[in-house]
Write a protein that holds these residues in place. Structure first.
Motif, PDB file in Angstrom:
ATOM      1  N   SER A 151      -0.094   9.950  -3.598  1.00 50.46           N
ATOM      2  CA  SER A 151      -0.473   9.935  -5.286  1.00 50.46           C
ATOM      3  C   SER A 151      -0.543  11.875  -5.664  1.00 50.46           C
ATOM      4  O   SER A 151      -2.486  11.582  -5.298  1.00 50.46           O
ATOM      5  CB  SER A 151      -1.452   9.185  -5.539  1.00 50.46           C
ATOM      6  OG  SER A 151      -2.188   9.134  -7.180  1.00 50.46           O
ATOM      7  N   GLU A 152      -0.201  11.829  -6.391  1.00 52.83           N
ATOM      8  CA  GLU A 152      -0.924  13.577  -7.250  1.00 52.83           C
ATOM      9  C   GLU A 152      -2.548  13.289  -7.812  1.00 52.83           C
ATOM     10  O   GLU A 152      -3.411  13.654  -7.824  1.00 52.83           O
ATOM     11  CB  GLU A 152      -0.152  13.470  -8.358  1.00 52.83           C
ATOM     12  CG  GLU A 152       1.595  14.243  -8.191  1.00 52.83           C
ATOM     13  CD  GLU A 152       2.182  14.178  -9.533  1.00 52.83           C
ATOM     14  OE1 GLU A 152       1.895  14.241 -10.374  1.00 52.83           O
ATOM     15  OE2 GLU A 152       3.288  14.595  -9.617  1.00 52.83           O
ATOM     16  N   ILE A 174      -8.234   3.107  -3.914  1.00 52.00           N
ATOM     17  CA  ILE A 174      -7.049   2.698  -4.695  1.00 52.00           C
ATOM     18  C   ILE A 174      -5.674   2.858  -4.933  1.00 52.00           C
ATOM     19  O   ILE A 174      -5.943   4.303  -4.795  1.00 52.00           O
ATOM     20  CB  ILE A 174      -7.942   2.334  -6.313  1.00 52.00           C
ATOM     21  CG1 ILE A 174      -8.940   2.534  -6.641  1.00 52.00           C
ATOM     22  CG2 ILE A 174      -6.734   1.778  -7.703  1.00 52.00           C
ATOM     23  CD1 ILE A 174      -8.942   1.061  -6.134  1.00 52.00           C
ATOM     24  N   ASN A 175      -4.884   2.323  -4.331  1.00 46.76           N
ATOM     25  CA  ASN A 175      -3.253   3.869  -4.597  1.00 46.76           C
ATOM     26  C   ASN A 175      -3.040   3.596  -5.722  1.00 46.76           C
ATOM     27  O   ASN A 175      -3.141   3.172  -7.239  1.00 46.76           O
ATOM     28  CB  ASN A 175      -1.926   1.790  -5.081  1.00 46.76           C
ATOM     29  CG  ASN A 175      -2.503   1.234  -3.298  1.00 46.76           C
ATOM     30  OD1 ASN A 175      -1.916   1.433  -2.865  1.00 46.76           O
ATOM     31  ND2 ASN A 175      -3.174  -0.089  -3.574  1.00 46.76           N
ATOM     32  N   GLY A 176      -3.286   4.814  -5.558  1.00 47.54           N
ATOM     33  CA  GLY A 176      -2.854   5.911  -7.020  1.00 47.54           C
ATOM     34  C   GLY A 176      -1.501   5.761  -8.179  1.00 47.54           C
ATOM     35  O   GLY A 176      -1.633   5.908  -8.997  1.00 47.54           O
ATOM     36  N   GLY A 230      -7.028   9.433   1.892  1.00 45.69           N
ATOM     37  CA  GLY A 230      -5.283   9.600   1.307  1.00 45.69           C
ATOM     38  C   GLY A 230      -5.156   8.898  -0.151  1.00 45.69           C
ATOM     39  O   GLY A 230      -4.533   8.656  -0.696  1.00 45.69           O
ATOM     40  N   TRP A 231      -5.980   8.087  -0.354  1.00 45.64           N
ATOM     41  CA  TRP A 231      -6.071   7.427  -1.598  1.00 45.64           C
ATOM     42  C   TRP A 231      -7.849   8.152  -2.416  1.00 45.64           C
ATOM     43  O   TRP A 231      -8.609   7.644  -2.362  1.00 45.64           O
ATOM     44  CB  TRP A 231      -6.435   6.137  -1.669  1.00 45.64           C
ATOM     45  CG  TRP A 231      -4.641   5.337  -0.943  1.00 45.64           C
ATOM     46  CD1 TRP A 231      -3.957   4.822  -1.060  1.00 45.64           C
ATOM     47  CD2 TRP A 231      -5.007   5.648   1.236  1.00 45.64           C
ATOM     48  NE1 TRP A 231      -3.113   4.545   0.020  1.00 45.64           N
ATOM     49  CE2 TRP A 231      -3.896   5.151   1.099  1.00 45.64           C
ATOM     50  CE3 TRP A 231      -6.165   5.298   1.599  1.00 45.64           C
ATOM     51  CZ2 TRP A 231      -3.640   4.869   2.525  1.00 45.64           C
ATOM     52  CZ3 TRP A 231      -5.424   5.100   3.102  1.00 45.64           C
ATOM     53  CH2 TRP A 231      -4.502   4.923   3.669  1.00 45.64           C
ATOM     54  N   THR A 251       0.478  -1.397   0.471  1.00 42.96           N
ATOM     55  CA  THR A 251      -0.199   0.038  -0.218  1.00 42.96           C
ATOM     56  C   THR A 251       0.559   1.346   0.022  1.00 42.96           C
ATOM     57  O   THR A 251       1.599   1.229   0.937  1.00 42.96           O
ATOM     58  CB  THR A 251      -1.305  -0.050   0.826  1.00 42.96           C
ATOM     59  OG1 THR A 251      -1.615  -1.107   1.401  1.00 42.96           O
ATOM     60  CG2 THR A 251      -2.253   0.960   1.190  1.00 42.96           C
ATOM     61  N   GLU A 252       0.674   2.573  -0.870  1.00 46.92           N
ATOM     62  CA  GLU A 252       1.725   3.392  -1.232  1.00 46.92           C
ATOM     63  C   GLU A 252       1.262   4.386   0.305  1.00 46.92           C
ATOM     64  O   GLU A 252       0.109   4.059   0.562  1.00 46.92           O
ATOM     65  CB  GLU A 252       1.526   4.202  -2.044  1.00 46.92           C
ATOM     66  CG  GLU A 252      -0.493   4.774  -1.889  1.00 46.92           C
ATOM     67  CD  GLU A 252      -0.640   5.271  -3.422  1.00 46.92           C
ATOM     68  OE1 GLU A 252       0.231   4.861  -4.979  1.00 46.92           O
ATOM     69  OE2 GLU A 252      -1.985   5.884  -3.575  1.00 46.92           O
TER      70      GLU A 252
END
Length: 160
Positions: A61-62, A147-149, A93-94, A55-56
């Motif tokens: 993520s932009e 979702i992970n960007g 945050g995602w 997980t980022e």
């Protein structure tokens, strides 16, 4: 002495864990590459998320704040996964979406945290995307596809 031997044998038997129990059922996907090929094509973070289900970090993520019109595609194989009109600000945050592009996202159960979660994968390459929760917008689907960007690339609409 017999009690101690019995106790030790019981503990050993109960703690046995075969490799067969560790293996997840491997699904075949239309796009299949070796681990070395994925490592050569993806950035380190893309590889960790898409191929190792990492997980980022939140808010990294932009794409989390992207509001342009277009389509979010798999960073591993380019399959269209989500549309911009289905993206919403979740505050988690995602990047979050209330629905997927039907047929392009596969689901499985993830028990890594000690409880079941619905995990999302690209249906074409099997890349890990994130998880789906039931705390999304009530006025649409009630789902939050978190979702992970880094698992996504964004393709803007042509008139953007």
């Amino acid at each position: 002495m017999k009690k101690i031997v019995f106790l030790l044998c019981s503990v050993l038997l109960l703690s046995c864990n075969s490799k067969a129990q560790d293996k997840k059922e491997q699904k075949e996907f239309p796009v299949s590459k070796t681990d070395a090929e994925w490592k050569a094509e993806l950035t380190d973070m893309e590889y960790q998320v898409l191929r190792k289900a990492a997980t980022e970090p939140a808010f990294s993520s932009e794409l989390n704040s992207n509001t342009r019109k277009g389509t979010y595609v798999c960073a591993g194989c380019g399959t269209p996964l989500y549309r911009s009109e289905n993206k919403f600000k979740s505050g988690t945050g995602w990047p979050s979406f209330d629905r997927v592009i039907e047929g392009n996202v596969a689901f499985s159960t993830d028990n890594k945290l000690g409880y079941s979660r619905n995990e999302e994968h690209c249906a074409t390459c099997g890349g890990h995307l994130g998880h789906v929760f039931n705390d999304g917008p009530k006025e649409t689907t009630g789902k939050r596809h978190c979702i992970n960007g880094v698992a996504l690339d964004f393709i803007p609409e042509k008139d953007e």
